[in-house]
Design a protein around this motif. Structure first.
Motif, mmCIF file in Angstrom:
data_model
loop_
_atom_site.group_PDB
_atom_site.id
_atom_site.type_symbol
_atom_site.label_atom_id
_atom_site.label_comp_id
_atom_site.label_asym_id
_atom_site.label_seq_id
_atom_site.Cartn_x
_atom_site.Cartn_y
_atom_site.Cartn_z
ATOM 1 N N HIS A 39 0.866 -1.183 0.000
ATOM 2 C CA HIS A 39 0.000 0.000 0.000
ATOM 3 C C HIS A 39 0.902 1.233 0.000
ATOM 4 O O HIS A 39 0.946 1.991 0.973
ATOM 5 C CB HIS A 39 -0.914 0.006 1.232
ATOM 6 N N HIS A 40 1.589 1.433 -1.099
ATOM 7 C CA HIS A 40 2.675 2.413 -1.131
ATOM 8 C C HIS A 40 2.392 3.519 -2.132
ATOM 9 O O HIS A 40 1.638 3.318 -3.103
ATOM 10 C CB HIS A 40 3.979 1.702 -1.502
ATOM 11 N N LEU A 41 2.962 4.665 -1.883
ATOM 12 C CA LEU A 41 2.972 5.740 -2.877
ATOM 13 C C LEU A 41 4.316 6.437 -2.804
ATOM 14 O O LEU A 41 4.986 6.422 -1.770
ATOM 15 C CB LEU A 41 1.818 6.729 -2.661
ATOM 16 N N PHE A 42 4.722 7.014 -3.924
ATOM 17 C CA PHE A 42 5.920 7.849 -3.927
ATOM 18 C C PHE A 42 5.720 8.985 -4.909
ATOM 19 O O PHE A 42 4.883 8.910 -5.820
ATOM 20 C CB PHE A 42 7.183 7.042 -4.256
ATOM 21 N N ASN A 43 6.468 10.038 -4.704
ATOM 22 C CA ASN A 43 6.381 11.230 -5.538
ATOM 23 C C ASN A 43 7.571 11.254 -6.490
ATOM 24 O O ASN A 43 8.701 11.457 -6.055
ATOM 25 C CB ASN A 43 6.382 12.480 -4.660
ATOM 26 N N PRO A 44 7.346 11.050 -7.784
ATOM 27 C CA PRO A 44 8.478 11.029 -8.718
ATOM 28 C C PRO A 44 9.178 12.381 -8.858
ATOM 29 O O PRO A 44 10.270 12.442 -9.417
ATOM 30 C CB PRO A 44 7.840 10.595 -10.042
ATOM 31 N N ALA A 45 8.563 13.445 -8.323
ATOM 32 C CA ALA A 45 9.183 14.771 -8.405
ATOM 33 C C ALA A 45 10.108 15.053 -7.231
ATOM 34 O O ALA A 45 10.826 16.061 -7.245
ATOM 35 C CB ALA A 45 8.103 15.849 -8.480
ATOM 36 N N GLU A 46 10.113 14.197 -6.209
ATOM 37 C CA GLU A 46 10.960 14.482 -5.053
ATOM 38 C C GLU A 46 12.433 14.420 -5.470
ATOM 39 O O GLU A 46 12.833 13.629 -6.330
ATOM 40 C CB GLU A 46 10.675 13.524 -3.896
ATOM 41 N N LYS A 47 13.213 15.248 -4.845
ATOM 42 C CA LYS A 47 14.648 15.346 -5.162
ATOM 43 C C LYS A 47 15.512 14.580 -4.172
ATOM 44 O O LYS A 47 16.678 14.290 -4.466
ATOM 45 C CB LYS A 47 15.094 16.809 -5.191
ATOM 46 N N GLU A 48 14.954 14.284 -3.020
ATOM 47 C CA GLU A 48 15.723 13.620 -1.977
ATOM 48 C C GLU A 48 14.812 12.674 -1.223
ATOM 49 O O GLU A 48 13.662 13.008 -0.914
ATOM 50 C CB GLU A 48 16.330 14.648 -1.022
ATOM 51 N N SER A 49 15.302 11.496 -0.929
ATOM 52 C CA SER A 49 14.520 10.522 -0.175
ATOM 53 C C SER A 49 14.590 10.817 1.316
ATOM 54 O O SER A 49 15.616 11.296 1.815
ATOM 55 C CB SER A 49 15.055 9.110 -0.441
ATOM 56 N N PRO A 50 13.522 10.522 2.058
ATOM 57 C CA PRO A 50 13.596 10.651 3.516
ATOM 58 C C PRO A 50 14.413 9.547 4.167
ATOM 59 O O PRO A 50 14.597 9.550 5.381
ATOM 60 C CB PRO A 50 12.134 10.573 3.947
ATOM 61 N N TYR A 51 14.903 8.594 3.374
ATOM 62 C CA TYR A 51 15.637 7.446 3.910
ATOM 63 C C TYR A 51 17.120 7.534 3.555
ATOM 64 O O TYR A 51 17.496 7.939 2.453
ATOM 65 C CB TYR A 51 15.058 6.144 3.367
ATOM 66 N N SER A 52 17.945 7.128 4.494
ATOM 67 C CA SER A 52 19.377 7.071 4.238
ATOM 68 C C SER A 52 19.718 5.914 3.304
ATOM 69 O O SER A 52 20.714 5.956 2.563
ATOM 70 C CB SER A 52 20.132 6.896 5.551
ATOM 71 N N LEU A 53 18.883 4.892 3.337
ATOM 72 C CA LEU A 53 19.107 3.637 2.625
ATOM 73 C C LEU A 53 17.761 2.934 2.566
ATOM 74 O O LEU A 53 16.984 3.008 3.517
ATOM 75 C CB LEU A 53 20.118 2.804 3.422
ATOM 76 N N VAL A 54 17.456 2.276 1.451
ATOM 77 C CA VAL A 54 16.217 1.497 1.357
ATOM 78 C C VAL A 54 16.587 0.042 1.095
ATOM 79 O O VAL A 54 17.403 -0.259 0.211
ATOM 80 C CB VAL A 54 15.288 2.025 0.250
ATOM 81 N N VAL A 55 15.994 -0.843 1.885
ATOM 82 C CA VAL A 55 16.237 -2.279 1.763
ATOM 83 C C VAL A 55 15.004 -2.897 1.101
ATOM 84 O O VAL A 55 13.922 -2.922 1.684
ATOM 85 C CB VAL A 55 16.493 -2.918 3.143
ATOM 86 N N ASN A 56 15.167 -3.384 -0.111
ATOM 87 C CA ASN A 56 14.059 -3.940 -0.885
ATOM 88 C C ASN A 56 13.857 -5.410 -0.522
ATOM 89 O O ASN A 56 14.667 -6.259 -0.867
ATOM 90 C CB ASN A 56 14.356 -3.793 -2.378
ATOM 91 N N ARG A 57 12.761 -5.695 0.172
ATOM 92 C CA ARG A 57 12.420 -7.066 0.565
ATOM 93 C C ARG A 57 11.067 -7.472 -0.018
ATOM 94 O O ARG A 57 10.328 -8.252 0.566
ATOM 95 C CB ARG A 57 12.365 -7.193 2.085
ATOM 96 N N MET A 58 10.752 -6.976 -1.223
ATOM 97 C CA MET A 58 9.495 -7.318 -1.883
ATOM 98 C C MET A 58 9.538 -8.765 -2.359
ATOM 99 O O MET A 58 10.541 -9.217 -2.919
ATOM 100 C CB MET A 58 9.258 -6.374 -3.069
ATOM 101 N N SER A 59 8.442 -9.479 -2.177
ATOM 102 C CA SER A 59 8.387 -10.899 -2.514
ATOM 103 C C SER A 59 7.606 -11.153 -3.798
ATOM 104 O O SER A 59 6.537 -10.583 -4.013
ATOM 105 C CB SER A 59 7.723 -11.676 -1.373
ATOM 106 N N SER A 60 8.122 -12.065 -4.632
ATOM 107 C CA SER A 60 7.419 -12.439 -5.854
ATOM 108 C C SER A 60 6.195 -13.301 -5.584
ATOM 109 O O SER A 60 5.395 -13.536 -6.488
ATOM 110 C CB SER A 60 8.369 -13.188 -6.803
ATOM 111 N N SER A 61 6.043 -13.795 -4.359
ATOM 112 C CA SER A 61 4.838 -14.556 -4.011
ATOM 113 C C SER A 61 3.757 -13.658 -3.434
ATOM 114 O O SER A 61 2.721 -14.142 -2.968
ATOM 115 C CB SER A 61 5.167 -15.666 -3.013
ATOM 116 N N ALA A 62 3.942 -12.334 -3.480
ATOM 117 C CA ALA A 62 3.002 -11.402 -2.854
ATOM 118 C C ALA A 62 1.591 -11.537 -3.409
ATOM 119 O O ALA A 62 0.613 -11.288 -2.698
ATOM 120 C CB ALA A 62 3.501 -9.972 -3.028
ATOM 121 N N TYR A 63 1.468 -11.924 -4.672
ATOM 122 C CA TYR A 63 0.135 -12.027 -5.258
ATOM 123 C C TYR A 63 -0.711 -13.091 -4.567
ATOM 124 O O TYR A 63 -1.954 -13.025 -4.584
ATOM 125 C CB TYR A 63 0.220 -12.302 -6.762
#
Length: 331
Positions: A39-63
């Protein structure tokens, strides 16, 4: 607004799998935020992320859990983070490989590595044509699966034809699938090699009956007759499934490290088996989502989450302090 270190963003959708990661981050007092990938949203116009680092743990079984939209959304989010210069663990290249088994076979081919003989189809009617070039038994394996989901075995051409005629083959959420020779693993076991920062971390043998086509040794899942969103068992060793640590031959470790380098996978697992008929090492799956084996200290002799968080700390950018809302600094 106070001056504080930007949090690490943990981007995930499964409610249980990453509790050990959160526990290790909490133990060290590292600021992080849980990002709901379903349940995510992001703004493609943002210039800087609020995160120092993002760890992608998205699963291919999510469906299987009603979160398939997150799989496709992640590709755009990863690209966005890379564009604005935010470090993402398992970024867009790793995501592209994780979510596409056809790409995985192409990568194996490019590296000169063996894999089960396969064809790629985008309509169930072509499964019969593909199977004519293969040795039975065969499996039809959805392109975006994860945790072994969407794999069906056929022992005869007649059985496959009947399934096609009765519209019983579902090619999955992107309507693409592999038609692949089923390979009997030598010794009744498959192998999973975990890597971190491009290097060998540990490996396991997982002993299987061959009746379940879910080859997910990091959790040792069992496929029920009907696919379920929650069929993975994170406490696998307690379920009586035999798992043992081992060290693969040097040439296999070298091949695995070549695979993760080519796929740009920061942390992930590679699965292979030994063809009982030929003795060949056959690679068959690339996993950019690593749920480290349950009871790891007793199985492999150390806590892989501790080493993973060591790696995350090393990836934090220098001078990563910025003014961010206080609520972002807590999980």
């Amino acid at each position: 607004m106070s001056l504080t270190q930007k949090p690490i963003g943990i981007y995930f959708e499964h409610p249980e799998w990453f509790k050990p990661l959160f526990a290790e981050l909490d133990r060290r007092g590292l600021p992080y935020e849980k990002i709901d990938a379903a349940h995510h949203l992001f703004n493609p116009a943002e210039k800087e992320s609020p995160y120092s680092l993002v760890v992608n743990r998205m699963s291919s079984s999510a469906y299987l859990r009603g979160h398939g939209q997150g799989i496709f959304h992640t590709a755009g989010y990863a690209t966005h983070l890379e564009r604005i210069g935010t470090r993402i663990i398992n970024g867009s290249a790793a995501t592209a490989i994780e979510t596409n088994k056809a790409r995985q076979l192409s990568l194996f081919e490019s590296l000169g590595l063996k894999y089960p003989k396969s064809f790629v189809i985008n309509h169930a009617s072509r499964a019969v044509d593909a199977a004519k070039e293969l040795r039975f038994p065969i499996v039809v394996k959805v392109n975006i699966g994860g945790s072994g989901a969407g794999i069906i075995r056929f022992d005869t051409p007649e059985g496959l034809q009947a399934a096609v005629d009765n519209n019983q083959i579902d090619l999955g959420i992107d309507q693409t699938a592999l038609v692949q020779e089923y390979v009997t693993p030598r010794g009744g076991n498959i192998h999973r090699v975990e890597t971190l920062d491009g290097k060998f971390l540990y490996a396991m043998k997982v002993f299987t009956t061959g009746e379940s086509f879910n080859l997910c040794p990091a959790e040792i899942c069992q496929i029920p007759e009907e696919q379920s969103a929650e069929f993975c068992l994170t406490e696998a060793p307690k379920k009586g499934i035999q798992v043992e640590a081992f060290t693969p031959p040097a040439e296999v470790i070298a091949a695995v490290e070549r695979i993760v380098a080519a796929a740009k996978i920061d942390v992930g697992g590679i699965e292979y088996l030994i063809d009982d008929r030929t003795g060949d090492v056959l690679f068959y799956d690339i996993n950019a989502l690593s749920n480290f084996v349950a009871d790891a200290v007793n199985v492999v002799g150390f806590d892989p989450y501790a080493r993973f968080v060591d790696y995350l700390e090393a990836q934090l950018p220098a001078g990563s302090k910025a003014a961010v809302p206080a609520e972002l600094a807590t999980a």
